[in-house]
Design a protein around this motif. Structure first.
Motif, mmCIF file in Angstrom:
data_model
loop_
_atom_site.group_PDB
_atom_site.id
_atom_site.type_symbol
_atom_site.label_atom_id
_atom_site.label_comp_id
_atom_site.label_asym_id
_atom_site.label_seq_id
_atom_site.Cartn_x
_atom_site.Cartn_y
_atom_site.Cartn_z
ATOM 1 N N VAL A 38 82.094 15.249 34.675
ATOM 2 C CA VAL A 38 82.044 16.513 35.417
ATOM 3 C C VAL A 38 82.081 17.703 34.456
ATOM 4 O O VAL A 38 81.382 18.702 34.654
ATOM 5 C CB VAL A 38 83.206 16.578 36.426
ATOM 6 C CG1 VAL A 38 83.287 17.960 37.071
ATOM 7 C CG2 VAL A 38 83.031 15.524 37.507
ATOM 8 N N LYS A 39 82.881 17.581 33.395
ATOM 9 C CA LYS A 39 82.924 18.649 32.390
ATOM 10 C C LYS A 39 81.560 18.816 31.730
ATOM 11 O O LYS A 39 81.073 19.950 31.553
ATOM 12 C CB LYS A 39 83.976 18.317 31.333
ATOM 13 C CG LYS A 39 84.134 19.375 30.246
ATOM 14 C CD LYS A 39 84.737 18.809 28.986
ATOM 15 C CE LYS A 39 83.779 17.872 28.289
ATOM 16 N NZ LYS A 39 84.261 17.407 26.971
ATOM 17 N N ASP A 40 80.922 17.695 31.375
ATOM 18 C CA ASP A 40 79.581 17.767 30.777
ATOM 19 C C ASP A 40 78.566 18.348 31.761
ATOM 20 O O ASP A 40 77.649 19.072 31.361
ATOM 21 C CB ASP A 40 79.136 16.378 30.328
ATOM 22 C CG ASP A 40 79.930 15.860 29.143
ATOM 23 O OD1 ASP A 40 80.461 16.695 28.389
ATOM 24 O OD2 ASP A 40 80.032 14.624 28.983
ATOM 25 N N MET A 41 78.730 18.035 33.046
ATOM 26 C CA MET A 41 77.805 18.559 34.046
ATOM 27 C C MET A 41 77.880 20.080 34.107
ATOM 28 O O MET A 41 76.846 20.772 34.093
ATOM 29 C CB MET A 41 78.124 17.973 35.420
ATOM 30 C CG MET A 41 77.203 18.454 36.538
ATOM 31 S SD MET A 41 77.752 17.935 38.175
ATOM 32 C CE MET A 41 79.249 18.918 38.345
ATOM 33 N N PHE A 42 79.098 20.636 34.141
ATOM 34 C CA PHE A 42 79.242 22.092 34.175
ATOM 35 C C PHE A 42 78.793 22.722 32.861
ATOM 36 O O PHE A 42 78.195 23.810 32.862
ATOM 37 C CB PHE A 42 80.701 22.460 34.473
ATOM 38 C CG PHE A 42 81.060 22.406 35.925
ATOM 39 C CD1 PHE A 42 80.773 23.477 36.764
ATOM 40 C CD2 PHE A 42 81.667 21.293 36.470
ATOM 41 C CE1 PHE A 42 81.090 23.437 38.109
ATOM 42 C CE2 PHE A 42 81.986 21.231 37.810
ATOM 43 C CZ PHE A 42 81.698 22.300 38.637
ATOM 44 N N TRP A 43 79.066 22.040 31.743
ATOM 45 C CA TRP A 43 78.664 22.589 30.450
ATOM 46 C C TRP A 43 77.149 22.668 30.346
ATOM 47 O O TRP A 43 76.589 23.676 29.893
ATOM 48 C CB TRP A 43 79.238 21.720 29.331
ATOM 49 C CG TRP A 43 78.792 22.134 27.964
ATOM 50 C CD1 TRP A 43 79.187 23.225 27.246
ATOM 51 C CD2 TRP A 43 77.814 21.466 27.140
ATOM 52 N NE1 TRP A 43 78.540 23.281 26.040
ATOM 53 C CE2 TRP A 43 77.700 22.221 25.948
ATOM 54 C CE3 TRP A 43 77.056 20.308 27.304
ATOM 55 C CZ2 TRP A 43 76.832 21.824 24.927
ATOM 56 C CZ3 TRP A 43 76.202 19.928 26.287
ATOM 57 C CH2 TRP A 43 76.094 20.686 25.113
ATOM 58 N N ILE A 44 76.449 21.623 30.782
ATOM 59 C CA ILE A 44 74.983 21.627 30.736
ATOM 60 C C ILE A 44 74.423 22.654 31.713
ATOM 61 O O ILE A 44 73.435 23.339 31.421
ATOM 62 C CB ILE A 44 74.440 20.225 31.044
ATOM 63 C CG1 ILE A 44 74.835 19.262 29.919
ATOM 64 C CG2 ILE A 44 72.930 20.245 31.211
ATOM 65 C CD1 ILE A 44 74.464 17.829 30.189
ATOM 66 N N ALA A 45 75.034 22.794 32.886
ATOM 67 C CA ALA A 45 74.581 23.783 33.866
ATOM 68 C C ALA A 45 74.693 25.200 33.306
ATOM 69 O O ALA A 45 73.772 26.018 33.456
ATOM 70 C CB ALA A 45 75.386 23.652 35.156
ATOM 71 N N ILE A 46 75.808 25.494 32.657
ATOM 72 C CA ILE A 46 75.975 26.819 32.046
ATOM 73 C C ILE A 46 74.990 27.015 30.904
ATOM 74 O O ILE A 46 74.428 28.106 30.712
ATOM 75 C CB ILE A 46 77.429 26.988 31.566
ATOM 76 C CG1 ILE A 46 78.382 26.996 32.771
ATOM 77 C CG2 ILE A 46 77.594 28.277 30.763
ATOM 78 C CD1 ILE A 46 79.845 27.032 32.393
ATOM 79 N N VAL A 64 88.929 7.397 35.930
ATOM 80 C CA VAL A 64 89.291 8.783 36.242
ATOM 81 C C VAL A 64 89.065 9.678 35.027
ATOM 82 O O VAL A 64 88.520 10.786 35.141
ATOM 83 C CB VAL A 64 90.755 8.862 36.718
ATOM 84 C CG1 VAL A 64 91.205 10.316 36.856
ATOM 85 C CG2 VAL A 64 90.918 8.148 38.053
ATOM 86 N N HIS A 65 89.471 9.190 33.857
ATOM 87 C CA HIS A 65 89.282 9.974 32.633
ATOM 88 C C HIS A 65 87.804 10.183 32.344
ATOM 89 O O HIS A 65 87.376 11.300 31.998
ATOM 90 C CB HIS A 65 89.957 9.253 31.466
ATOM 91 C CG HIS A 65 89.830 9.973 30.159
ATOM 92 N ND1 HIS A 65 90.457 11.182 29.897
ATOM 93 C CD2 HIS A 65 89.123 9.663 29.031
ATOM 94 C CE1 HIS A 65 90.155 11.576 28.675
ATOM 95 N NE2 HIS A 65 89.354 10.679 28.125
ATOM 96 N N LEU A 66 86.985 9.134 32.510
ATOM 97 C CA LEU A 66 85.558 9.262 32.256
ATOM 98 C C LEU A 66 84.888 10.179 33.277
ATOM 99 O O LEU A 66 83.999 10.958 32.930
ATOM 100 C CB LEU A 66 84.895 7.889 32.279
ATOM 101 C CG LEU A 66 83.385 7.859 32.019
ATOM 102 C CD1 LEU A 66 83.071 8.397 30.622
ATOM 103 C CD2 LEU A 66 82.834 6.450 32.183
ATOM 104 N N SER A 67 85.300 10.102 34.529
ATOM 105 C CA SER A 67 84.713 10.973 35.562
ATOM 106 C C SER A 67 84.989 12.434 35.269
ATOM 107 O O SER A 67 84.119 13.293 35.470
ATOM 108 C CB SER A 67 85.260 10.585 36.934
ATOM 109 O OG SER A 67 86.667 10.770 36.995
ATOM 110 N N LEU A 68 86.184 12.740 34.769
ATOM 111 C CA LEU A 68 86.497 14.125 34.406
ATOM 112 C C LEU A 68 85.621 14.597 33.243
ATOM 113 O O LEU A 68 85.149 15.741 33.232
ATOM 114 C CB LEU A 68 87.976 14.254 34.043
ATOM 115 C CG LEU A 68 88.979 14.055 35.191
ATOM 116 C CD1 LEU A 68 90.406 14.131 34.666
ATOM 117 C CD2 LEU A 68 88.760 15.087 36.283
ATOM 118 N N LEU A 69 85.392 13.717 32.279
ATOM 119 C CA LEU A 69 84.518 14.074 31.164
ATOM 120 C C LEU A 69 83.085 14.297 31.636
ATOM 121 O O LEU A 69 82.397 15.221 31.166
ATOM 122 C CB LEU A 69 84.561 12.979 30.099
ATOM 123 C CG LEU A 69 85.876 12.813 29.329
ATOM 124 C CD1 LEU A 69 85.761 11.653 28.350
ATOM 125 C CD2 LEU A 69 86.241 14.091 28.605
#
Length: 257
Positions: free
Chosen positions: A173-181, A166-171
């Motif tokens: 997803v955070k990286d996914m949004f950061w790269i998208a932005i 769960v902790h890794l999945s949140l990280l």
């Protein structure tokens, strides 16, 4: 070794590789025939089964079913969490199309079965070409083969695997949004400045119809900035691949006993 001894090991190896190829980037596409996916997993399993040395004899008893379920979980996690990072390029395209006015111009993607934005689809195709050009598919195959050193087929998952996943999945997803932005920010910022300029122009010349003039201008700026931004896109893709490899290593550490 006898065939009866190797058969349970082969089936466990085959299950993990099949689940990985079903969810991993490139192989998960619908245009890739299903026989090619499990056929690739089958022949790679034939090559790998001789290198896998379980600590104890694997027998087809009641506990064998739980080992199969464990292999399914490992294969799906390794493929899915790597693949989710590639959705960042499609998300970036959605941000860009929303700002430039292309959000209504969607196209049906037969690979996923849903409507996708034009820029997002373009970014995804370029990302796949870049991924193949750097032999990213070979890196993924080497990674899933290395998983047998981290996660033996006859061992169980650690007790803390759910919390760490769960902790890794949140990280991720955070990286996914950061790269998208990071991908979308140059084009979105430029089009936002165009919107400000059009707003000032509308106040200066009230007779001008912004719906007639503004949309073509934003479309033209969209394509110009997109053309200029392509070299920067490949730099961001290098960062994306690095994060992908790091996430894969973290996944192996979490699932490893």
């Amino acid at each position: 070794m006898s065939i009866l001894y190797q058969l349970p090991i082969f089936l466990l190896v085959f299950v993990r590789l099949t689940c990985f190829f079903v969810t991993a980037p490139l192989w998960m596409e619908r245009q890739i025939p299903a026989p090619f996916k499990w056929g690739t997993a089958f022949f790679i399993s034939l090559l790998v089964v001789g290198l896998v040395e379980p600590e104890q004899v694997v027998q087809m008893d009641t506990s064998y079913l739980f080992l199969v379920l464990k292999e399914v979980l490992v294969g799906l996690c390794l493929g899915f969490f790597v693949n989710i990072l590639l959705y960042a390029v499609q998300l970036a395209g959605s941000f860009i199309d929303l700002q430039s006015g292309f959000a209504m111009a969607t196209m049906f993607n037969p690979q996923t079965g849903i409507q996708e934005n034009l820029t997002g689809r373009f970014f995804y195709i370029v990302a796949m070409l870049f991924f193949l050009s750097i032999d990213g598919h070979h890196v993924l195959i080497k990674g899933v083969l290395a998983s047998y050193d981290w996660i033996p087929i006859d061992s169980w998952l650690p007790s803390s695997v759910s919390e760490n996943l769960v902790h890794l999945s949140l990280l991720i997803v955070k990286d996914m949004f950061w790269i998208a932005i990071l991908i979308a920010s140059p084009i979105v910022a430029t089009i936002f400045l165009v919107d400000i300029a059009l707003g000032i122009l509308a106040k200066t010349v009230p007779q001008m119809n912004l719906f007639v003039v503004g949309i073509p201008i934003k479309m033209a700026v969209h394509f110009i900035v997109l053309f200029v931004f392509i070299p920067v896109f490949f730099i961001v893709m290098e960062k994306l691949v690095q994060i992908m490899i790091h996430s894969f290593e973290q996944m192996l550490k979490i699932l490893g006993a």
